[in-house]
Write an enzyme that holds these catalytic residues in place. Structure first.
Site, mmCIF file in Angstrom:
data_model
loop_
_atom_site.group_PDB
_atom_site.id
_atom_site.type_symbol
_atom_site.label_atom_id
_atom_site.label_comp_id
_atom_site.label_asym_id
_atom_site.label_seq_id
_atom_site.Cartn_x
_atom_site.Cartn_y
_atom_site.Cartn_z
ATOM 1 N N ARG A 88 0.830 -1.203 0.000
ATOM 2 C CA ARG A 88 0.000 0.000 0.000
ATOM 3 C C ARG A 88 0.861 1.249 0.000
ATOM 4 O O ARG A 88 0.334 2.347 -0.087
ATOM 5 C CB ARG A 88 -0.809 0.052 1.295
ATOM 6 C CG ARG A 88 -1.970 -0.883 1.339
ATOM 7 C CD ARG A 88 -3.135 -0.288 0.641
ATOM 8 N NE ARG A 88 -4.277 -0.024 1.469
ATOM 9 C CZ ARG A 88 -5.141 -0.960 1.868
ATOM 10 N NH1 ARG A 88 -4.952 -2.210 1.584
ATOM 11 N NH2 ARG A 88 -6.190 -0.615 2.555
ATOM 12 N N ARG A 123 -21.990 -1.960 0.999
ATOM 13 C CA ARG A 123 -21.292 -3.209 1.340
ATOM 14 C C ARG A 123 -21.710 -3.694 2.723
ATOM 15 O O ARG A 123 -21.851 -2.930 3.658
ATOM 16 C CB ARG A 123 -19.774 -3.008 1.334
ATOM 17 C CG ARG A 123 -19.058 -4.278 1.840
ATOM 18 C CD ARG A 123 -17.617 -4.340 1.488
ATOM 19 N NE ARG A 123 -16.860 -3.220 2.003
ATOM 20 C CZ ARG A 123 -15.583 -3.016 1.730
ATOM 21 N NH1 ARG A 123 -14.928 -3.860 0.952
ATOM 22 N NH2 ARG A 123 -14.965 -1.972 2.219
ATOM 23 N N ARG A 156 -19.062 -2.502 7.799
ATOM 24 C CA ARG A 156 -17.733 -2.249 8.356
ATOM 25 C C ARG A 156 -17.696 -0.823 8.888
ATOM 26 O O ARG A 156 -18.196 0.079 8.243
ATOM 27 C CB ARG A 156 -16.675 -2.408 7.258
ATOM 28 C CG ARG A 156 -15.973 -3.736 7.292
ATOM 29 C CD ARG A 156 -15.127 -3.999 6.067
ATOM 30 N NE ARG A 156 -14.077 -3.017 5.820
ATOM 31 C CZ ARG A 156 -13.173 -3.128 4.841
ATOM 32 N NH1 ARG A 156 -13.198 -4.187 4.036
ATOM 33 N NH2 ARG A 156 -12.268 -2.204 4.665
ATOM 34 N N ARG A 167 -10.076 7.320 3.468
ATOM 35 C CA ARG A 167 -9.371 6.179 2.853
ATOM 36 C C ARG A 167 -9.010 6.481 1.396
ATOM 37 O O ARG A 167 -7.945 6.087 0.921
ATOM 38 C CB ARG A 167 -10.229 4.909 2.943
ATOM 39 C CG ARG A 167 -10.250 4.323 4.364
ATOM 40 C CD ARG A 167 -11.387 3.343 4.554
ATOM 41 N NE ARG A 167 -11.275 2.165 3.726
ATOM 42 C CZ ARG A 167 -12.302 1.341 3.463
ATOM 43 N NH1 ARG A 167 -13.494 1.599 3.953
ATOM 44 N NH2 ARG A 167 -12.109 0.284 2.715
HETATM 45 P P1 AP5 Z 1 -14.629 -5.247 -2.424
HETATM 46 O O1 AP5 Z 1 -14.285 -6.334 -3.344
HETATM 47 O O2 AP5 Z 1 -14.929 -5.555 -1.011
HETATM 48 O O3 AP5 Z 1 -13.520 -4.083 -2.519
HETATM 49 P P2 AP5 Z 1 -12.021 -4.010 -2.046
HETATM 50 O O4 AP5 Z 1 -11.233 -3.405 -3.174
HETATM 51 O O5 AP5 Z 1 -11.542 -5.278 -1.476
HETATM 52 O O6 AP5 Z 1 -12.188 -2.874 -0.938
HETATM 53 P P3 AP5 Z 1 -11.742 -2.788 0.567
HETATM 54 O O7 AP5 Z 1 -12.626 -1.741 1.198
HETATM 55 O O8 AP5 Z 1 -11.718 -4.109 1.205
HETATM 56 O O9 AP5 Z 1 -10.323 -2.207 0.351
HETATM 57 P P4 AP5 Z 1 -9.417 -1.462 1.270
HETATM 58 O O10 AP5 Z 1 -8.259 -1.559 0.403
HETATM 59 O O11 AP5 Z 1 -9.727 -0.078 1.686
HETATM 60 O O12 AP5 Z 1 -9.551 -2.200 2.678
HETATM 61 P P5 AP5 Z 1 -8.716 -3.354 3.372
HETATM 62 O O13 AP5 Z 1 -9.673 -4.302 3.945
HETATM 63 O O14 AP5 Z 1 -7.655 -3.854 2.452
HETATM 64 O O15 AP5 Z 1 -15.848 -4.446 -3.086
HETATM 65 C C1 AP5 Z 1 -16.477 -3.360 -2.414
HETATM 66 C C2 AP5 Z 1 -17.991 -3.460 -2.525
HETATM 67 O O16 AP5 Z 1 -18.421 -3.288 -3.873
HETATM 68 C C3 AP5 Z 1 -18.574 -4.814 -2.091
HETATM 69 O O17 AP5 Z 1 -19.810 -4.578 -1.470
HETATM 70 C C4 AP5 Z 1 -18.766 -5.583 -3.406
HETATM 71 O O18 AP5 Z 1 -19.815 -6.531 -3.338
HETATM 72 C C5 AP5 Z 1 -19.084 -4.451 -4.384
HETATM 73 N N1 AP5 Z 1 -18.534 -4.667 -5.704
HETATM 74 C C6 AP5 Z 1 -17.298 -5.181 -6.037
HETATM 75 N N2 AP5 Z 1 -17.109 -5.168 -7.366
HETATM 76 C C7 AP5 Z 1 -18.242 -4.608 -7.901
HETATM 77 C C8 AP5 Z 1 -18.644 -4.315 -9.253
HETATM 78 N N3 AP5 Z 1 -17.840 -4.574 -10.301
HETATM 79 N N4 AP5 Z 1 -19.865 -3.735 -9.413
HETATM 80 C C9 AP5 Z 1 -20.668 -3.474 -8.358
HETATM 81 N N5 AP5 Z 1 -20.327 -3.740 -7.075
HETATM 82 C C10 AP5 Z 1 -19.127 -4.292 -6.842
HETATM 83 O O19 AP5 Z 1 -8.010 -2.545 4.537
HETATM 84 C C11 AP5 Z 1 -8.735 -2.028 5.630
HETATM 85 C C12 AP5 Z 1 -7.806 -1.203 6.499
HETATM 86 O O20 AP5 Z 1 -6.744 -2.055 7.011
HETATM 87 C C13 AP5 Z 1 -7.061 -0.069 5.787
HETATM 88 O O21 AP5 Z 1 -7.827 1.110 5.720
HETATM 89 C C14 AP5 Z 1 -5.819 0.062 6.681
HETATM 90 O O22 AP5 Z 1 -6.109 0.752 7.858
HETATM 91 C C15 AP5 Z 1 -5.495 -1.372 7.031
HETATM 92 N N6 AP5 Z 1 -4.565 -1.999 6.063
HETATM 93 C C16 AP5 Z 1 -4.828 -3.060 5.241
HETATM 94 N N7 AP5 Z 1 -3.766 -3.361 4.486
HETATM 95 C C17 AP5 Z 1 -2.798 -2.460 4.824
HETATM 96 C C18 AP5 Z 1 -1.476 -2.242 4.377
HETATM 97 N N8 AP5 Z 1 -0.912 -3.006 3.421
HETATM 98 N N9 AP5 Z 1 -0.772 -1.235 4.924
HETATM 99 C C19 AP5 Z 1 -1.311 -0.455 5.902
HETATM 100 N N10 AP5 Z 1 -2.559 -0.613 6.370
HETATM 101 C C20 AP5 Z 1 -3.300 -1.603 5.839
HETATM 102 MG MG MG Z 2 -11.161 -5.920 0.530
#
Ligand code: AP5
Ligand code: MG
Length: 210
Positions: A88, A123, A156, A167
């Site tokens: 990230r 979501r 969430r 974000r």
């Molecule tokens: P979904 O597939 O859930 O999207 P996503 O890209 O996985 O989104 P996230 O919110 O999970 O990503 P993120 O990167 O912010 O969070 P993460 O959990 O990694 O799709 C979203 C929605 O849309 C769903 O409802 C789905 O059904 C729908 N959808 C999907 N595709 C669609 C389409 N084509 N058409 C219509 N609807 C659709 O991270 C959370 C937190 O953890 C971060 O904010 C941070 O604090 C921490 N964190 C995680 N990884 C790190 C890292 N590497 N470094 C530092 N902090 C980190």
């Molecule tokens: Mg995700």
């Protein structure tokens, strides 16, 4: 095959990771899911990460790099993996390179910010198994109930609109520069992700097989 899924929060990384994982029989490693598990079980790492996640900020690099290093050392990663949500930041990408892990492709799923805000508000996730749904685009069989495990579906905490905006800002400032980083390595494949899930999956699979 060693893949990275890049994209804004809500771009559909988790959704596409699930398809890739089944199709190629490789594990998905989602730092977001690992961190949420730690929050739920109240481990030391979870306690440390909580304030960052709730505020929509990134958890410090050293914490996340440690998580990945440990996870990638497990046996099930020997045939490859999909990284969802890591790296990230540039230092995280550099750490991965230093681990000697040769990534094959980085698939960047591009979705405009306006579409993201709408997706995130709909979501719902299972509080037991973490499966993800959408009130309009990916409904569970029974409202409020996980179709996979029967758990309760909740929103969430970091999907509330103000946190989503934060974000997105963090994504543009700290994560988007990775496009240049991987483009220079000749590994970046950009895929449009604003259409429905099936159309995006077609594009993602085409990029993987290109
Ligand atoms: P979904 O597939 O859930 O999207 P996503 O890209 O996985 O989104 P996230 O919110 O999970 O990503 P993120 O990167 O912010 O969070 P993460 O959990 O990694 O799709 C979203 C929605 O849309 C769903 O409802 C789905 O059904 C729908 N959808 C999907 N595709 C669609 C389409 N084509 N058409 C219509 N609807 C659709 O991270 C959370 C937190 O953890 C971060 O904010 C941070 O604090 C921490 N964190 C995680 N990884 C790190 C890292 N590497 N470094 C530092 N902090 C980190
Ligand atoms: Mg995700």
């Amino acid at each position: 095959m060693k893949l990275i899924l890049l994209g804004a929060p809500g771009a559909g990384k988790g959704t596409q990771a699930e398809v890739i994982c089944e199709r190629f029989n490789i594990p998905t490693i989602s730092t977001g899911n690992i961190i949420r598990e730690a929050l739920k079980s109240g481990t030391e790492m979870g306690i440390r990460a909580k304030s960052f996640v709730d505020a929509g900020k990134l958890v410090p690099d050293e914490v996340v790099i440690g998580i990945i290093q440990e996870r990638l050392a497990k046996d099930d990663c020997s045939n490859g993996f999909v990284l969802d949500g890591f790296p990230r930041t540039i230092p995280q990408a550099e750490a991965l390179d230093k681990m000697g892990i040769a990534i094959d492709k980085v698939i960047d799923i591009e979705v405009p910010d306006e579409v993201i805000v709408e997706r995130m508000s709909g979501r719902r996730v299972c509080e037991s198994c973490g499966a993800s749904y959408h009130l309009v685009y990916n409904k569970p069989d029974v409202d409020g109930v996980c179709s996979k495990c029967g758990g309760t579906l909740v929103q969430r905490k970091d999907d509330h609109p103000d946190t989503v905006k934060e974000r997105l800002k963090v994504y543009h400032d700290q994560t988007e520069p990775l496009k240049g980083y991987y483009s220079k390595q000749g590994k970046l494949y950009v895929v449009e992700g604003h259409e429905d899930v099936a159309s995006t999956t077609k594009r993602v699979l085409a990029a993987i097989e290109a």
